[in-house]
Design a protein around this motif. Sequence first.
Motif, mmCIF file in Angstrom:
data_model
loop_
_atom_site.group_PDB
_atom_site.id
_atom_site.type_symbol
_atom_site.label_atom_id
_atom_site.label_comp_id
_atom_site.label_asym_id
_atom_site.label_seq_id
_atom_site.Cartn_x
_atom_site.Cartn_y
_atom_site.Cartn_z
ATOM 1 N N GLN A 56 0.943 -1.217 -0.142
ATOM 2 C CA GLN A 56 -0.071 0.077 0.056
ATOM 3 C C GLN A 56 0.864 1.347 -0.123
ATOM 4 O O GLN A 56 1.811 1.354 0.870
ATOM 5 C CB GLN A 56 -0.818 -0.112 1.156
ATOM 6 C CG GLN A 56 -1.726 1.033 1.149
ATOM 7 C CD GLN A 56 -2.690 1.038 2.234
ATOM 8 O OE1 GLN A 56 -2.695 0.165 3.175
ATOM 9 N NE2 GLN A 56 -3.614 2.117 2.529
ATOM 10 N N GLY A 57 0.630 2.076 -1.136
ATOM 11 C CA GLY A 57 1.453 3.613 -1.051
ATOM 12 C C GLY A 57 2.452 3.201 -2.101
ATOM 13 O O GLY A 57 3.035 4.173 -2.577
ATOM 14 N N PHE A 58 2.662 2.208 -2.738
ATOM 15 C CA PHE A 58 3.778 1.791 -3.498
ATOM 16 C C PHE A 58 3.248 1.847 -5.051
ATOM 17 O O PHE A 58 3.730 1.657 -6.027
ATOM 18 C CB PHE A 58 4.547 0.457 -3.561
ATOM 19 C CG PHE A 58 5.551 0.715 -2.416
ATOM 20 C CD1 PHE A 58 5.730 1.704 -1.568
ATOM 21 C CD2 PHE A 58 6.397 -0.553 -2.174
ATOM 22 C CE1 PHE A 58 6.744 1.872 -0.677
ATOM 23 C CE2 PHE A 58 7.476 -0.354 -1.264
ATOM 24 C CZ PHE A 58 7.546 0.949 -0.419
ATOM 25 N N ALA A 59 1.896 1.911 -5.057
ATOM 26 C CA ALA A 59 1.130 1.923 -6.500
ATOM 27 C C ALA A 59 1.003 3.257 -7.087
ATOM 28 O O ALA A 59 1.517 3.599 -8.126
ATOM 29 C CB ALA A 59 -0.085 1.086 -6.497
ATOM 30 N N THR A 60 0.319 4.174 -6.517
ATOM 31 C CA THR A 60 -0.005 5.389 -6.684
ATOM 32 C C THR A 60 1.178 6.390 -5.972
ATOM 33 O O THR A 60 0.913 7.476 -6.326
ATOM 34 C CB THR A 60 -1.434 5.979 -6.504
ATOM 35 O OG1 THR A 60 -1.681 5.968 -5.133
ATOM 36 C CG2 THR A 60 -2.170 4.945 -7.626
ATOM 37 N N GLY A 61 1.357 6.047 -4.821
ATOM 38 C CA GLY A 61 2.078 7.066 -3.920
ATOM 39 C C GLY A 61 1.109 7.390 -2.934
ATOM 40 O O GLY A 61 1.452 8.209 -1.735
ATOM 41 N N TYR A 62 -0.296 7.341 -2.852
ATOM 42 C CA TYR A 62 -1.205 7.435 -1.951
ATOM 43 C C TYR A 62 -1.818 6.363 -1.332
ATOM 44 O O TYR A 62 -2.611 5.837 -2.084
ATOM 45 C CB TYR A 62 -2.272 8.488 -2.575
ATOM 46 C CG TYR A 62 -1.875 9.876 -3.382
ATOM 47 C CD1 TYR A 62 -1.558 11.032 -2.631
ATOM 48 C CD2 TYR A 62 -1.232 9.671 -4.569
ATOM 49 C CE1 TYR A 62 -1.155 12.109 -3.015
ATOM 50 C CE2 TYR A 62 -0.860 10.916 -5.161
ATOM 51 C CZ TYR A 62 -0.856 12.070 -4.337
ATOM 52 O OH TYR A 62 0.076 13.310 -4.951
ATOM 53 N N LEU A 63 -1.855 6.393 0.034
ATOM 54 C CA LEU A 63 -2.616 5.279 0.587
ATOM 55 C C LEU A 63 -3.964 5.203 0.477
ATOM 56 O O LEU A 63 -4.450 4.047 0.316
ATOM 57 C CB LEU A 63 -2.391 5.417 2.262
ATOM 58 C CG LEU A 63 -0.860 5.553 2.889
ATOM 59 C CD1 LEU A 63 -0.887 6.069 4.069
ATOM 60 C CD2 LEU A 63 -0.371 4.182 2.635
ATOM 61 N N SER A 64 -4.671 6.368 0.360
ATOM 62 C CA SER A 64 -6.275 6.198 0.200
ATOM 63 C C SER A 64 -6.711 6.073 -1.152
ATOM 64 O O SER A 64 -7.503 5.487 -1.565
ATOM 65 C CB SER A 64 -6.823 7.763 0.416
ATOM 66 O OG SER A 64 -6.142 8.643 -0.609
ATOM 67 N N GLN A 65 -5.606 5.872 -2.196
ATOM 68 C CA GLN A 65 -5.964 5.505 -3.575
ATOM 69 C C GLN A 65 -5.524 4.015 -3.601
ATOM 70 O O GLN A 65 -6.302 3.168 -4.306
ATOM 71 C CB GLN A 65 -5.229 6.238 -4.423
ATOM 72 C CG GLN A 65 -5.703 7.635 -4.751
ATOM 73 C CD GLN A 65 -5.076 8.546 -6.009
ATOM 74 O OE1 GLN A 65 -4.600 7.613 -6.808
ATOM 75 N NE2 GLN A 65 -4.910 9.638 -5.794
ATOM 76 N N ASP A 66 -4.820 3.501 -2.895
ATOM 77 C CA ASP A 66 -4.061 2.288 -3.005
ATOM 78 C C ASP A 66 -5.075 1.276 -2.601
ATOM 79 O O ASP A 66 -5.106 0.094 -2.292
ATOM 80 C CB ASP A 66 -2.710 2.034 -2.741
ATOM 81 C CG ASP A 66 -1.566 2.651 -3.459
ATOM 82 O OD1 ASP A 66 -2.070 3.060 -4.735
ATOM 83 O OD2 ASP A 66 -0.579 2.606 -3.360
ATOM 84 N N ASN A 67 -6.056 1.858 -1.663
ATOM 85 C CA ASN A 67 -6.867 0.748 -0.636
ATOM 86 C C ASN A 67 -8.157 0.902 -1.312
ATOM 87 O O ASN A 67 -9.063 0.471 -0.806
ATOM 88 C CB ASN A 67 -6.868 1.084 0.762
ATOM 89 C CG ASN A 67 -7.375 2.475 1.002
ATOM 90 O OD1 ASN A 67 -7.986 3.227 0.269
ATOM 91 N ND2 ASN A 67 -7.460 2.898 2.002
ATOM 92 N N PHE A 68 -8.428 1.343 -2.407
ATOM 93 C CA PHE A 68 -9.810 1.449 -3.047
ATOM 94 C C PHE A 68 -10.488 0.207 -3.291
ATOM 95 O O PHE A 68 -11.652 0.228 -2.966
ATOM 96 C CB PHE A 68 -9.769 2.079 -4.619
ATOM 97 C CG PHE A 68 -10.954 1.869 -5.399
ATOM 98 C CD1 PHE A 68 -11.774 2.979 -5.139
ATOM 99 C CD2 PHE A 68 -11.052 0.925 -6.159
ATOM 100 C CE1 PHE A 68 -13.009 2.802 -5.719
ATOM 101 C CE2 PHE A 68 -12.333 0.733 -6.967
ATOM 102 C CZ PHE A 68 -13.373 1.790 -6.778
ATOM 103 N N ALA A 69 -9.684 -0.766 -3.731
ATOM 104 C CA ALA A 69 -10.377 -2.164 -3.723
ATOM 105 C C ALA A 69 -10.924 -2.477 -2.269
ATOM 106 O O ALA A 69 -12.049 -2.937 -2.383
ATOM 107 C CB ALA A 69 -9.344 -3.183 -4.320
ATOM 108 N N VAL A 70 -10.154 -2.524 -1.463
ATOM 109 C CA VAL A 70 -10.685 -2.989 0.058
ATOM 110 C C VAL A 70 -11.838 -2.080 0.370
ATOM 111 O O VAL A 70 -12.985 -2.859 0.737
ATOM 112 C CB VAL A 70 -9.539 -2.928 0.959
ATOM 113 C CG1 VAL A 70 -10.205 -3.307 2.238
ATOM 114 C CG2 VAL A 70 -8.599 -3.830 0.659
#
Length: 225
Positions: A56-70
């Motif tokens: 988490q955070g390594f895809a877009t750099g943003y925690l809130s975007q990287d947890n969209f699926a969950v």
Amino acid sequence: MTRTLNSAPKGNSNIVVLHGCAHNPTGVDPTDDEWKEMAKIMKSNDLFPFFDCAYQGFATGYLSQDNFAVRYFVEQGIQLVIAQSFAKNLGLYGERAGAFHLVASPGPGASSTVDRVASQLSILQRSEISSPPIYGAQIASIILNDPRPFIEWEADLLTICGLIKKMRKCLKEELDRLQTPGTWGHIVNQIGMLSFTGLSPAQVLELREKCLCIWLKLEGSVLRA
């Protein structure tokens, strides 16, 4: 993937392991719309999602975007579990720091489900780990619960994510400059630390042999020096 999900036997005894973001090993993530389609299939077929959340955070750099699926699966009322690791995004390799989450389906039996699962997890934790090292967990707790280090951490994630993207861009540009056979757009279209190269098994073996020979020659030079 959707064909496979649709063909899976219905019932929540069937567990589907999903990477929340920055998929390992391909670096290829579903789009938001594709996640929504998967959630619809899994809900209608009563499949049980198990999210592996290690990057988490390594895809877009943003925690809130990287947890969209969950977040989306939870919003749809789908019962799920999440195995979350802080080894990569908090640099806590070797500390075994992370978290396990259960989100029960909304309804009158949700509290009972949580209590029963917590009881089973306590038994497993006691028998398998008993007293785990606390240092990594304390570091994670400080960063997650104190606004100042949390903001610094978010900035660090943006920095490392930007570096990964820059490295991908530089690699593609160099491959293009060398007129390397093939198309290399997938390198910059993928995300995270990992990448699916598209190389054949024969090509991988040849690279391995050549790299090993080069390494042995360099090793020999260093030893002689």
